[in-house]
Design an enzyme around this catalytic site. Structure first.
Site, short mmCIF file in Angstrom:
data_model
loop_
_atom_site.label_atom_id
_atom_site.label_comp_id
_atom_site.label_asym_id
_atom_site.label_seq_id
_atom_site.Cartn_x
_atom_site.Cartn_y
_atom_site.Cartn_z
CD1 TRP A 122 -44.75 -30.83 -13.48
CD2 TRP A 122 -45.56 -29.09 -12.31
NE1 TRP A 122 -45.66 -30.17 -14.28
CE2 TRP A 122 -46.17 -29.10 -13.59
CE3 TRP A 122 -45.93 -28.09 -11.40
CZ2 TRP A 122 -47.13 -28.14 -13.97
CZ3 TRP A 122 -46.87 -27.14 -11.79
CH2 TRP A 122 -47.46 -27.16 -13.05
CE LYS A 123 -39.16 -37.04 -10.72
NZ LYS A 123 -38.01 -37.88 -10.99
CD GLU A 132 -41.70 -43.13 -12.80
OE1 GLU A 132 -41.80 -42.23 -13.66
OE2 GLU A 132 -41.51 -42.90 -11.60
N GLY A 178 -40.82 -36.84 -15.87
CA GLY A 178 -40.23 -35.99 -14.84
C GLY A 178 -39.67 -34.71 -15.45
N GLY A 179 -38.36 -34.69 -15.66
CA GLY A 179 -37.66 -33.47 -16.11
C GLY A 179 -38.33 -32.80 -17.31
P1 13P Z 1 -37.38 -38.25 -15.53
O1 13P Z 1 -38.36 -38.14 -16.66
O2 13P Z 1 -36.76 -36.93 -15.16
O3 13P Z 1 -36.37 -39.33 -15.78
O4 13P Z 1 -38.20 -38.69 -14.22
C1 13P Z 1 -39.08 -39.76 -14.30
C2 13P Z 1 -39.90 -39.79 -13.09
O5 13P Z 1 -39.42 -40.06 -11.99
C3 13P Z 1 -41.33 -39.48 -13.21
O6 13P Z 1 -42.03 -39.83 -12.07
#
Ligand code: 13P
Length: 263
Positions: A13-14, A171, A237-238
């Site tokens: 979720w950052k 990643e 992520g998103g």
């Molecule tokens: P996104 O899926 O938003 O590209 O982010 C990937 C990520 O950094 C997961 O740790």
């Protein structure tokens, strides 16, 4: 995917969903993935929401588990603003994402720091999700394999202490949050190289370690990636901020999942 390894889908979720909205998201995720019994599902809220999210998952009797997004390598002490592994465990986390490219690029984390954190996490019984990946410049310079190999070699001896307990996430930095995704074949080539490095340590480590792909994973591209032999799951992520979309990624993994007992 490979029958030995149980698929793992983790949402990062950052710095989002840190309060009530995190609880609501956790509730929706628990409900949307409850029938996916062949897939391990992890959510990673910010520190402030760990305990509350743990409570929500508990109330749902959910098998979804929790990762923190970072930790300090020391167990306690004068480190203002930092969080230790035991604090994370107490708050309900059983996993911790380490060495994410945002930590490496924006907060100066080095291979050596990441290795120390992986070691500390394992020593305290937290399962590390150790992240690696090349930048766009490194990719353009055709240095992807060299960079990723160096990053993996920094912590492989730590993971070898408990084969299968830790996870690696590949990643590519250029694919994070950009909508650009590695082709399944390109991602598979890097995953196979990583597994080769694990194999230099032991066959067991190579066979048991789950290697996740991350970088613009969405419901509509997940299946192609997860269908690759050495891609054992995704770090999302998103798309993990939308429970329905995240649920579809978990469903894709469930469709492809071999029947295994690994947990
Ligand atoms: P996104 O899926 O938003 O590209 O982010 C990937 C990520 O950094 C997961 O740790």
């Amino acid at each position: 995917m490979n029958p030995i390894r149980r698929p793992l889908i983790a949402g990062n979720w950052k710095m989002n969903a840190g309060g009530q909205d995190g609880c609501a998201l956790a509730d929706a995720v628990a409900k949307s993935v409850k029938d996916s019994d062949q897939v391990d599902v992890v959510v990673s809220p910010p520190f402030t929401a760990l305990a509350a999210v743990a409570h929500v998952l508990d109330e749902n009797k959910s098998k979804v588990t929790i990762a923190a997004q970072n930790m300090h390598a020391e167990p306690s002490g004068a480190f203002t603003g930092e969080i230790s592994s035991s604090m994370l465990k107490e708050s309900g986390a059983s996993w911790v994402i380490l060495g994410h490219s945002e930590r490496r690029q924006l907060f100066g984390e080095t291979d050596e720091m990441v290795a120390r954190k992986v070691s500390a996490a394992l020593a305290s019984g937290l399962r590390p999700i150790a992240c690696v990946g090349e930048t766009l410049d490194q990719r353009d310079a055709e240095a992807t394999l060299e960079v990723v190999a160096r990053q993996v070699r920094a912590f492989v001896d730590e993971l070898a202490k408990q084969p299968g307990f830790g996870v690696i996430a590949y990643e590519p930095v250029w694919a994070i949050g950009t909508g650009l995704v590695a082709t399944p074949e390109d991602a598979q080539a890097v995953h196979a190289m990583i597994r080769g490095i694990l194999g230099e340590s032991s066959d067991e480590l190579a066979q048991q370690t789950r290697i996740l792909y991350g970088g613009s994973v969405k419901a509509d591209n997940a299946e192609g990636l997860l269908d690759q032999a050495d891609i054992d799951g995704a770090l999302v992520g998103g798309a993990s901020l939308d429970a329905a979309g995240f649920g579809k990624i978990v469903e894709a993994a469930q469709r492809l999942a071999p029947r295994t007992d690994q947990g």
